[in-house]
Design a protein around this motif. Structure first.
Motif, PDB file in Angstrom:
ATOM      1  N   VAL A  34     -22.015  13.673 -43.318  1.00  0.00           N
ATOM      2  CA  VAL A  34     -21.657  12.712 -43.926  1.00  0.00           C
ATOM      3  C   VAL A  34     -22.430  11.815 -44.596  1.00  0.00           C
ATOM      4  CG1 VAL A  34     -20.087  10.629 -44.023  1.00  0.00           C
ATOM      5  CG2 VAL A  34     -19.268  12.469 -42.495  1.00  0.00           C
ATOM      6  N   MET A  35     -22.453  11.595 -46.077  1.00  0.00           N
ATOM      7  CA  MET A  35     -23.424  10.923 -46.924  1.00  0.00           C
ATOM      8  C   MET A  35     -22.986   9.562 -47.057  1.00  0.00           C
ATOM      9  SD  MET A  35     -25.801  12.985 -47.063  1.00  0.00           S
ATOM     10  CE  MET A  35     -27.057  12.301 -48.352  1.00  0.00           C
ATOM     11  N   ALA A  36     -21.403   9.524 -47.398  1.00  0.00           N
ATOM     12  CA  ALA A  36     -20.938   8.050 -47.650  1.00  0.00           C
ATOM     13  C   ALA A  36     -19.574   8.232 -47.058  1.00  0.00           C
ATOM     14  CB  ALA A  36     -20.947   7.827 -49.227  1.00  0.00           C
ATOM     15  N   ALA A  37     -19.003   6.969 -46.709  1.00  0.00           N
ATOM     16  CA  ALA A  37     -17.742   7.047 -46.181  1.00  0.00           C
ATOM     17  C   ALA A  37     -16.837   5.849 -46.873  1.00  0.00           C
ATOM     18  CB  ALA A  37     -17.472   6.905 -44.952  1.00  0.00           C
ATOM     19  N   GLY A  38     -15.703   5.505 -47.438  1.00  0.00           N
ATOM     20  CA  GLY A  38     -14.966   4.610 -47.989  1.00  0.00           C
ATOM     21  C   GLY A  38     -14.457   3.761 -46.823  1.00  0.00           C
ATOM     22  N   VAL A  39     -14.064   2.526 -47.193  1.00  0.00           N
ATOM     23  CA  VAL A  39     -13.534   1.500 -46.498  1.00  0.00           C
ATOM     24  C   VAL A  39     -12.269   1.336 -46.685  1.00  0.00           C
ATOM     25  CG1 VAL A  39     -13.838  -0.464 -45.215  1.00  0.00           C
ATOM     26  CG2 VAL A  39     -15.957   0.999 -45.400  1.00  0.00           C
ATOM     27  N   MET A  40     -11.063   1.402 -46.129  1.00  0.00           N
ATOM     28  CA  MET A  40      -9.878   1.102 -46.487  1.00  0.00           C
ATOM     29  C   MET A  40      -9.130   0.153 -45.615  1.00  0.00           C
ATOM     30  SD  MET A  40      -9.009   3.480 -49.208  1.00  0.00           S
ATOM     31  CE  MET A  40      -7.162   3.785 -48.965  1.00  0.00           C
ATOM     32  N   PRO A  41      -8.104  -0.390 -46.054  1.00  0.00           N
ATOM     33  CA  PRO A  41      -7.182  -1.269 -45.364  1.00  0.00           C
ATOM     34  C   PRO A  41      -6.652  -0.530 -43.982  1.00  0.00           C
ATOM     35  CG  PRO A  41      -6.682  -1.861 -47.423  1.00  0.00           C
ATOM     36  CD  PRO A  41      -7.712  -0.431 -47.403  1.00  0.00           C
ATOM     37  N   PHE A  42      -6.236   0.610 -44.379  1.00  0.00           N
ATOM     38  CA  PHE A  42      -5.815   1.680 -43.193  1.00  0.00           C
ATOM     39  C   PHE A  42      -6.810   1.619 -41.894  1.00  0.00           C
ATOM     40  CE2 PHE A  42      -5.784   5.500 -40.845  1.00  0.00           C
ATOM     41  CZ  PHE A  42      -4.338   5.775 -40.598  1.00  0.00           C
ATOM     42  N   ASP A  43      -8.060   1.590 -42.290  1.00  0.00           N
ATOM     43  CA  ASP A  43      -9.206   1.531 -41.204  1.00  0.00           C
ATOM     44  C   ASP A  43      -9.283   0.152 -40.420  1.00  0.00           C
ATOM     45  OD1 ASP A  43      -9.901   3.912 -42.699  1.00  0.00           O
ATOM     46  OD2 ASP A  43     -11.806   2.962 -43.643  1.00  0.00           O
ATOM     47  N   CYS A  44      -8.911  -1.132 -41.170  1.00  0.00           N
ATOM     48  CA  CYS A  44      -8.891  -2.175 -40.375  1.00  0.00           C
ATOM     49  C   CYS A  44      -7.683  -2.161 -39.550  1.00  0.00           C
ATOM     50  CB  CYS A  44      -8.853  -3.314 -41.774  1.00  0.00           C
ATOM     51  SG  CYS A  44      -9.957  -3.441 -42.637  1.00  0.00           S
ATOM     52  N   GLY A  45      -6.566  -1.613 -39.824  1.00  0.00           N
ATOM     53  CA  GLY A  45      -5.283  -1.681 -38.852  1.00  0.00           C
ATOM     54  C   GLY A  45      -5.490  -0.863 -37.790  1.00  0.00           C
ATOM     55  N   ILE A  46      -6.470   0.188 -37.891  1.00  0.00           N
ATOM     56  CA  ILE A  46      -6.865   1.236 -36.695  1.00  0.00           C
ATOM     57  C   ILE A  46      -7.675   0.202 -35.787  1.00  0.00           C
ATOM     58  CG2 ILE A  46      -8.246   3.156 -36.031  1.00  0.00           C
ATOM     59  CD1 ILE A  46      -5.685   3.942 -37.187  1.00  0.00           C
ATOM     60  N   ARG A  47      -8.856  -0.408 -36.513  1.00  0.00           N
ATOM     61  CA  ARG A  47      -9.773  -1.347 -35.732  1.00  0.00           C
ATOM     62  C   ARG A  47      -8.779  -2.401 -35.043  1.00  0.00           C
ATOM     63  NH1 ARG A  47     -11.238  -5.217 -39.324  1.00  0.00           N
ATOM     64  NH2 ARG A  47      -9.788  -6.640 -37.971  1.00  0.00           N
ATOM     65  N   ARG A  48      -7.771  -2.899 -35.405  1.00  0.00           N
ATOM     66  CA  ARG A  48      -7.049  -4.086 -34.909  1.00  0.00           C
ATOM     67  C   ARG A  48      -6.204  -3.372 -33.830  1.00  0.00           C
ATOM     68  NH1 ARG A  48      -6.249  -5.660 -40.550  1.00  0.00           N
ATOM     69  NH2 ARG A  48      -4.243  -4.853 -40.418  1.00  0.00           N
ATOM     70  N   GLY A  49      -5.868  -2.065 -33.663  1.00  0.00           N
ATOM     71  CA  GLY A  49      -4.938  -1.723 -32.692  1.00  0.00           C
ATOM     72  C   GLY A  49      -3.585  -1.782 -33.544  1.00  0.00           C
TER      73      GLY A  49
END
Length: 304
Positions: A34-49
């Motif tokens: 991986v060279m770069a990865a985008g950050v999405m609201p979906f990822d924040c939901g994963i982090r919050r459980g």
């Protein structure tokens, strides 16, 4: 390999740089450095459980559902890609890491002129916009209203709608972002009381399609602007949409869909504005920015 993982569920502070075994490409898969990865609201939901019902991640969990990089391992049965190919793609998890394994049907080739940061943040918002606009049957001559138009999804939706022949695209955003929306070809409208009236001044006959990426206030106003609730989709206010009778968005990300969007990029019809590019270890800061609900364009993590 290094990865940013949620070691517990909660605030951005739970994201921690950890070491994990390098994944191995199985049959039909490739491994991407991986060279770069985008950050999405979906990822924040994963982090919050708060994952979707179909996904049950176990701790530690590595977020990241869009990425770009270089294939360095090819599994049995993969014939369309080879080690050394530069690609971008999508997954559900594991993008915030030095390596990710995905099916060969989840990647497309990266155009030579596309910067890594743009490629890493390309797949999620563009495919989301594409799915929503397809569901709304946006096409030639339409008047389209996009709420949250200065964000990553909104800016992609503006450009895709125009590329498909929409006559007028109206975008809601805070006033500091209005010149930016004009540069994309949209007519900006500010949020707040009287939103529906301001839209009607631009489109007195109403609008043909509405895509909401802003929230309840925008969705409520939209109901008064269309003749048919089937012409509205929301990316954020799901419970309110159900209560109002607005259909839910359905569809899946595909390599074919992504390839068509990459073609639009190559033609100069789809540009990705980078709000900020941060190193991998600052993933927590990236999540705070995404969850603030302000700013324009994409936030991307530089990994490689």
């Amino acid at each position: 390999m290094r990865a940013m993982a949620a070691v517990s569920f909660g605030s951005p502070e739970v994201l921690t740089l950890i070491e994990l075994p390098d994944p191995q490409a199985g049959p039909g898969e490739v491994r991407v450095r991986v060279m770069a990865a985008g950050v999405m609201p979906f990822d924040c939901g994963i982090r919050r459980g708060e994952p979707p019902a179909s996904l049950k991640p176990r701790l530690p969990v590595v977020p990241g559902n869009e990425f770009a990089g270089v294939i360095d391992q090819v599994g049995d049965g993969v014939t369309d890609f080879a080690a050394g190919d530069e690609v971008l793609g999508f997954t559900m998890l594991n993008g915030y890491a030095e390596y990710v394994t995905v099916g060969a049907d989840q990647i497309v080739r990266k155009p030579p002129g596309m910067p890594w940061a743009v490629a890493g943040g390309f797949s999620g918002n563009t495919q989301g916009a594409h799915m929503a606009l397809r569901a709304l049957d946006v096409g030639a001559g339409d008047t389209v209203l996009i709420h949250g138009a200065a964000g990553g999804l909104g800016t992609a939706a503006i450009q895709v709608a125009l590329a498909w022949g929409a006559k007028t695209v109206i975008g809601t955003a805070s006033e500091p972002n209005h010149d930016y929306l004009r540069s994309l070809g949209a007519i900006p409208v500010r949020y707040g009381d009287g939103l529906a009236e301001r839209v009607r001044e631009i489109a007195p006959d109403g609008v043909d399609a509405v895509l909401d990426a802003a929230g309840p206030e925008a969705l409520q106003a939209s109901v008064a602007l269309v003749k048919d609730l089937n012409q509205i989709r929301t990316m954020v206010s799901f419970e309110l949409a159900q209560a109002l009778g607005v259909p839910s968005l359905s569809g899946t990300r595909t390599a074919e869909r992504l390839r068509g969007l990459v073609d639009l990029y190559a033609l100069g019809k789809l540009k990705i504005h980078l709000r900020q590019v941060l190193p991998l270890h600052r993933a927590a800061d990236a999540h705070r920015m995404v969850e603030s609900g302000h700013g324009r364009g994409k936030i991307v993590l530089s990994v490689g």
